[in-house]
Design a protein around this motif. Structure first.
Motif, PDB file in Angstrom:
ATOM      1  N   ALA A  85      76.710   9.991  78.687  1.00 53.86           N
ATOM      2  CA  ALA A  85      77.833   9.543  78.325  1.00 53.86           C
ATOM      3  C   ALA A  85      77.800   8.330  77.934  1.00 53.86           C
ATOM      4  CB  ALA A  85      78.660   9.920  79.616  1.00 53.86           C
ATOM      5  N   PRO A  86      78.598   7.697  76.844  1.00 54.55           N
ATOM      6  CA  PRO A  86      78.747   6.343  76.680  1.00 54.55           C
ATOM      7  C   PRO A  86      79.432   5.509  77.428  1.00 54.55           C
ATOM      8  CG  PRO A  86      80.362   7.743  75.478  1.00 54.55           C
ATOM      9  CD  PRO A  86      79.678   8.726  76.254  1.00 54.55           C
ATOM     10  N   ARG A  87      79.402   4.119  77.200  1.00 56.94           N
ATOM     11  CA  ARG A  87      80.139   3.318  78.162  1.00 56.94           C
ATOM     12  C   ARG A  87      81.510   3.520  78.094  1.00 56.94           C
ATOM     13  NH1 ARG A  87      77.045  -0.897  80.351  1.00 56.94           N
ATOM     14  NH2 ARG A  87      75.139  -1.296  79.171  1.00 56.94           N
ATOM     15  N   GLY A  88      82.453   3.517  79.074  1.00 53.11           N
ATOM     16  CA  GLY A  88      83.788   3.915  79.060  1.00 53.11           C
ATOM     17  C   GLY A  88      84.095   4.898  79.790  1.00 53.11           C
ATOM     18  N   ASN A  89      84.604   6.115  79.508  1.00 50.45           N
ATOM     19  CA  ASN A  89      84.877   6.947  80.399  1.00 50.45           C
ATOM     20  C   ASN A  89      83.834   7.724  80.852  1.00 50.45           C
ATOM     21  OD1 ASN A  89      85.767   9.425  81.690  1.00 50.45           O
ATOM     22  ND2 ASN A  89      87.362  10.098  80.162  1.00 50.45           N
ATOM     23  N   PRO A  90      83.350   7.826  82.066  1.00 54.32           N
ATOM     24  CA  PRO A  90      82.057   8.394  82.580  1.00 54.32           C
ATOM     25  C   PRO A  90      82.048   9.822  82.481  1.00 54.32           C
ATOM     26  CG  PRO A  90      83.041   7.478  84.335  1.00 54.32           C
ATOM     27  CD  PRO A  90      83.745   7.106  83.137  1.00 54.32           C
ATOM     28  N   VAL A  91      83.222  10.477  82.505  1.00 53.84           N
ATOM     29  CA  VAL A  91      83.118  12.055  82.286  1.00 53.84           C
ATOM     30  C   VAL A  91      82.926  12.390  80.929  1.00 53.84           C
ATOM     31  CG1 VAL A  91      84.448  14.096  82.750  1.00 53.84           C
ATOM     32  CG2 VAL A  91      84.619  11.851  84.282  1.00 53.84           C
ATOM     33  N   SER A  92      83.491  11.638  80.086  1.00 57.78           N
ATOM     34  CA  SER A  92      83.024  11.856  78.507  1.00 57.78           C
ATOM     35  C   SER A  92      81.540  12.308  78.245  1.00 57.78           C
ATOM     36  CB  SER A  92      83.651  10.816  77.618  1.00 57.78           C
ATOM     37  OG  SER A  92      84.962  10.627  77.958  1.00 57.78           O
ATOM     38  N   GLN A  93      81.382  13.198  77.209  1.00 58.21           N
ATOM     39  CA  GLN A  93      79.962  13.365  76.709  1.00 58.21           C
ATOM     40  C   GLN A  93      79.092  14.041  77.969  1.00 58.21           C
ATOM     41  OE1 GLN A  93      79.483  13.438  73.416  1.00 58.21           O
ATOM     42  NE2 GLN A  93      81.626  12.841  73.139  1.00 58.21           N
ATOM     43  N   LEU A  94      79.577  14.858  78.821  1.00 59.46           N
ATOM     44  CA  LEU A  94      78.833  15.378  79.758  1.00 59.46           C
ATOM     45  C   LEU A  94      77.703  16.138  79.210  1.00 59.46           C
ATOM     46  CD1 LEU A  94      81.585  16.375  82.579  1.00 59.46           C
ATOM     47  CD2 LEU A  94      79.975  14.570  82.720  1.00 59.46           C
ATOM     48  N   PRO A  95      76.711  16.441  79.849  1.00 56.36           N
ATOM     49  CA  PRO A  95      75.683  17.255  79.175  1.00 56.36           C
ATOM     50  C   PRO A  95      76.069  18.758  78.996  1.00 56.36           C
ATOM     51  CG  PRO A  95      74.921  15.815  81.142  1.00 56.36           C
ATOM     52  CD  PRO A  95      76.411  15.777  81.284  1.00 56.36           C
ATOM     53  N   SER A  96      75.638  19.436  78.198  1.00 59.49           N
ATOM     54  CA  SER A  96      76.315  20.629  77.815  1.00 59.49           C
ATOM     55  C   SER A  96      75.612  21.821  78.692  1.00 59.49           C
ATOM     56  CB  SER A  96      75.943  20.926  76.407  1.00 59.49           C
ATOM     57  OG  SER A  96      74.488  20.737  75.931  1.00 59.49           O
ATOM     58  N   ASP A  97      74.365  21.363  79.279  1.00 61.48           N
ATOM     59  CA  ASP A  97      73.843  22.382  80.046  1.00 61.48           C
ATOM     60  C   ASP A  97      74.263  22.304  81.587  1.00 61.48           C
ATOM     61  OD1 ASP A  97      72.817  19.990  80.789  1.00 61.48           O
ATOM     62  OD2 ASP A  97      70.748  20.398  80.827  1.00 61.48           O
ATOM     63  N   LEU A  98      75.377  21.947  81.866  1.00 63.99           N
ATOM     64  CA  LEU A  98      75.931  21.925  83.246  1.00 63.99           C
ATOM     65  C   LEU A  98      76.297  23.175  83.661  1.00 63.99           C
ATOM     66  CD1 LEU A  98      78.055  18.775  83.588  1.00 63.99           C
ATOM     67  CD2 LEU A  98      76.025  19.100  84.792  1.00 63.99           C
ATOM     68  N   PRO A  99      75.903  23.901  84.636  1.00 62.76           N
ATOM     69  CA  PRO A  99      76.497  25.184  85.062  1.00 62.76           C
ATOM     70  C   PRO A  99      77.980  25.124  85.270  1.00 62.76           C
ATOM     71  CG  PRO A  99      75.097  24.213  86.845  1.00 62.76           C
ATOM     72  CD  PRO A  99      75.125  23.228  85.728  1.00 62.76           C
ATOM     73  N   ASP A 100      78.585  26.156  85.485  1.00 64.00           N
ATOM     74  CA  ASP A 100      79.923  26.417  85.785  1.00 64.00           C
ATOM     75  C   ASP A 100      80.180  26.304  87.194  1.00 64.00           C
ATOM     76  OD1 ASP A 100      80.803  27.019  83.159  1.00 64.00           O
ATOM     77  OD2 ASP A 100      81.221  28.995  83.404  1.00 64.00           O
ATOM     78  N   GLY A 101      81.336  25.798  87.690  1.00 61.88           N
ATOM     79  CA  GLY A 101      81.488  25.587  89.066  1.00 61.88           C
ATOM     80  C   GLY A 101      81.480  24.267  89.623  1.00 61.88           C
ATOM     81  N   PHE A 102      81.539  23.869  90.724  1.00 65.05           N
ATOM     82  CA  PHE A 102      81.883  22.479  91.553  1.00 65.05           C
ATOM     83  C   PHE A 102      80.166  21.932  91.349  1.00 65.05           C
ATOM     84  CE2 PHE A 102      85.563  24.379  93.240  1.00 65.05           C
ATOM     85  CZ  PHE A 102      86.512  23.323  92.971  1.00 65.05           C
ATOM     86  N   GLN A 103      80.296  20.663  91.151  1.00 61.95           N
ATOM     87  CA  GLN A 103      78.966  19.652  91.418  1.00 61.95           C
ATOM     88  C   GLN A 103      79.376  18.409  91.319  1.00 61.95           C
ATOM     89  OE1 GLN A 103      76.881  20.874  87.569  1.00 61.95           O
ATOM     90  NE2 GLN A 103      78.675  22.135  87.470  1.00 61.95           N
ATOM     91  N   THR A 104      78.624  17.689  91.760  1.00 62.19           N
ATOM     92  CA  THR A 104      78.791  16.238  91.917  1.00 62.19           C
ATOM     93  C   THR A 104      77.729  15.476  90.752  1.00 62.19           C
ATOM     94  OG1 THR A 104      79.393  16.203  94.078  1.00 62.19           O
ATOM     95  CG2 THR A 104      78.695  13.992  93.265  1.00 62.19           C
ATOM     96  N   VAL A 105      78.124  14.740  90.196  1.00 63.95           N
ATOM     97  CA  VAL A 105      77.470  13.891  89.017  1.00 63.95           C
ATOM     98  C   VAL A 105      77.500  12.310  88.967  1.00 63.95           C
ATOM     99  CG1 VAL A 105      77.354  15.966  87.442  1.00 63.95           C
ATOM    100  CG2 VAL A 105      79.166  14.225  87.199  1.00 63.95           C
ATOM    101  N   THR A 106      76.874  11.751  88.587  1.00 65.63           N
ATOM    102  CA  THR A 106      76.918  10.100  88.598  1.00 65.63           C
ATOM    103  C   THR A 106      76.599   9.602  87.310  1.00 65.63           C
ATOM    104  OG1 THR A 106      75.691  10.224  90.554  1.00 65.63           O
ATOM    105  CG2 THR A 106      75.755   8.156  89.289  1.00 65.63           C
ATOM    106  N   ARG A 107      77.820   8.928  86.663  1.00 67.88           N
ATOM    107  CA  ARG A 107      77.760   8.675  85.669  1.00 67.88           C
ATOM    108  C   ARG A 107      78.530   6.998  85.666  1.00 67.88           C
ATOM    109  NH1 ARG A 107      74.921  11.704  84.287  1.00 67.88           N
ATOM    110  NH2 ARG A 107      75.098  13.308  82.540  1.00 67.88           N
ATOM    111  N   GLY A 108      77.729   6.112  85.170  1.00 63.20           N
ATOM    112  CA  GLY A 108      78.264   4.683  85.216  1.00 63.20           C
ATOM    113  C   GLY A 108      78.018   4.238  86.575  1.00 63.20           C
TER     114      GLY A 108
END
Length: 438
Positions: A85-108
């Protein structure tokens, strides 16, 4: 004190138990409310994710009205081949290999709770919220759950303190009743109004009082019987001593005879006092007619006046009024004679003994004041004990006179007080006896 100790133990034990249970219940309630809030927020993400997947939504939902910023939900498309993800919105440009469902990620440097969904055409969308916002909402919800519990516990402690105090009041009243009992009044304790749990305790005390009363009764009978039986040989000794006075004795023999007569007289006085003590251990007030206290007192003073004049002691009335009390005349005579005899014995030559008798409110007050040396402070607490003569005793006293006076006064529901006169009034002792007028 036992009562306060028991109250403190009960209150402390209940406090520890209730506070411990409140802490455990508060922790469980907090965890339950926190988890429920998290599940509710996950349910919101599920609903928003379903809408985003069906309608191809791809934006931050608008904030309309008074919607809290903490409740904002971010919706972003996951583009194939994205890695960071670029600087700015941390949810933008999430990795395409994330599985479906709930998960916790760290961005920025910020943690996000996201839900990833795959549409039927293969495109993917993610909806999410910052975990800090979610945690704050969950904590607020959980704290609101345990606030009533936090208010309830102090109120419950106050209620427990009141209940414990009221529950132990019968025991406190019982202790005060026992403390107020006079040593010679051994009536059984009443069981009316006593809690069931205390009845065995009260019954044990009553049995103990009954055994003590029997022991006192045996002691009184022994003293009375012994004194009565000794009167005959003492009388015989008096007669023999008087016969010896008629004999022709040397000076040494005459001195020995005088010592013998003094000893016999003192022994006879002791026996009379013992008989009086045994008699006035029993009730002297029940069913007695009104006794003319002033007449009795004048007779006693008249009897003692020659002995006072022989020692140049000014014995007389400072104040006397015609009053009557419900005490038999014999008991009044014994009481007055013992107090006056005690005052004369401890007053030096050229001293003064003032007697007063008057009515005041609902009481008859009888006072005897002397100009003697008074009573040492160390002896005041024991002066009414039988056979206690004090550290400055004089004459041939037996140590029973004041004890007999107290027995008579107590049996007639009166009071007696001995006190040294104030320094400004000079040395001496003031004895004050109060009887109810009816």
């Amino acid at each position: 004190m036992l009562i306060s100790s028991l109250r403190r133990r009960l209150f402390t034990g209940l406090t520890i138990f209730i506070v411990g249970m409140a802490l455990a219940a508060g922790y469980l309630a907090y965890r339950w409310a926190f988890d429920e809030a998290m599940e509710l927020q996950d349910a919101i993400l599920l609903q928003v994710g379903s809408l985003a997947a069906r309608n191809h939504l791809s934006t931050t939902l608008p904030s309309e009205g008074n919607i809290d910023g903490e409740a904002q939900v971010v919706i972003e498309e996951i583009k194939p081949g994205a890695a960071a993800a670029p600087r700015g919105n941390p949810v933008s440009q999430l990795p395409s290999d994330l599985p479906d469902g709930f998960q916790t990620v760290t961005r920025g440097g910020t943690q996000w709770r996201i839900l990833v969904r795959t549409r039927s055409d293969g495109s993917r969308v993610a909806v999410g919220q910052p975990t800090a916002n979610r945690d704050e909402v969950a904590q607020d919800s959980a704290l609101r759950t345990i606030v009533p519990l936090g208010i309830l516990v102090p109120c419950l402690m106050v209620l427990i303190a009141v209940v414990v105090d009221r529950s132990l009041r019968p025991l406190s009243r019982l202790a005060r009743h026992l403390d107020a009992k006079q040593s010679d009044h051994l009536e059984k304790l009443l069981t009316e109004g006593i809690p069931t749990e205390l009845l065995p305790f009260v019954a044990s005390i009553n049995r103990l009082l009954e055994r003590i009363a029997m022991m006192f009764d045996k002691q009184r009978r022994f003293v009375a019987d012994a004194a009565h039986e000794l009167r005959t040989p003492i009388t015989a000794l008096v007669v023999q001593a008087e016969n010896l006075e008629q004999a022709d004795l040397s000076k040494d023999g005459r001195d020995r005879l005088n010592s013998l007569k003094t000893g016999i007289r003192r022994t006879g006085h002791l026996l009379e006092q013992l008989l009086a003590l045994a008699r006035y251990d029993n009730d002297v007030s029940g069913g007695n007619p009104q006794g003319e206290f002033d007449r009795v007192l004048k007779e006693v003073v008249a009897d003692l006046l020659p002995a006072a004049q022989d020692r140049s002691i000014d014995l007389g009335f400072a104040r006397i009024e015609p009053v009557s009390v419900r005490v038999e005349p014999v008991a009044l005579t014994v009481l007055a004679r013992n107090l006056l005899d005690n005052a004369l014995r401890h007053t030096s030559s050229d001293g003064r003994v003032d007697v007063s008798l008057f009515a005041e409110n609902e009481f008859v007050v009888f006072t005897v004041e002397d100009t003697g040396s008074g009573i040492p402070d160390a002896d005041l607490d024991r002066i009414f004990e039988p056979f206690f003569r004090g550290s400055h005793s004089r004459g041939e006293g037996t140590g029973l006179g004041l004890s007999i006076v107290r027995r008579i006064v107590e049996q007639c529901y009166g009071s007696i007080r001995l006190q040294n006169k104030p320094t400004a009034e000079g040395s001496g002792l003031r004895a004050t006896v109060c009887f109810p007028r009816k």
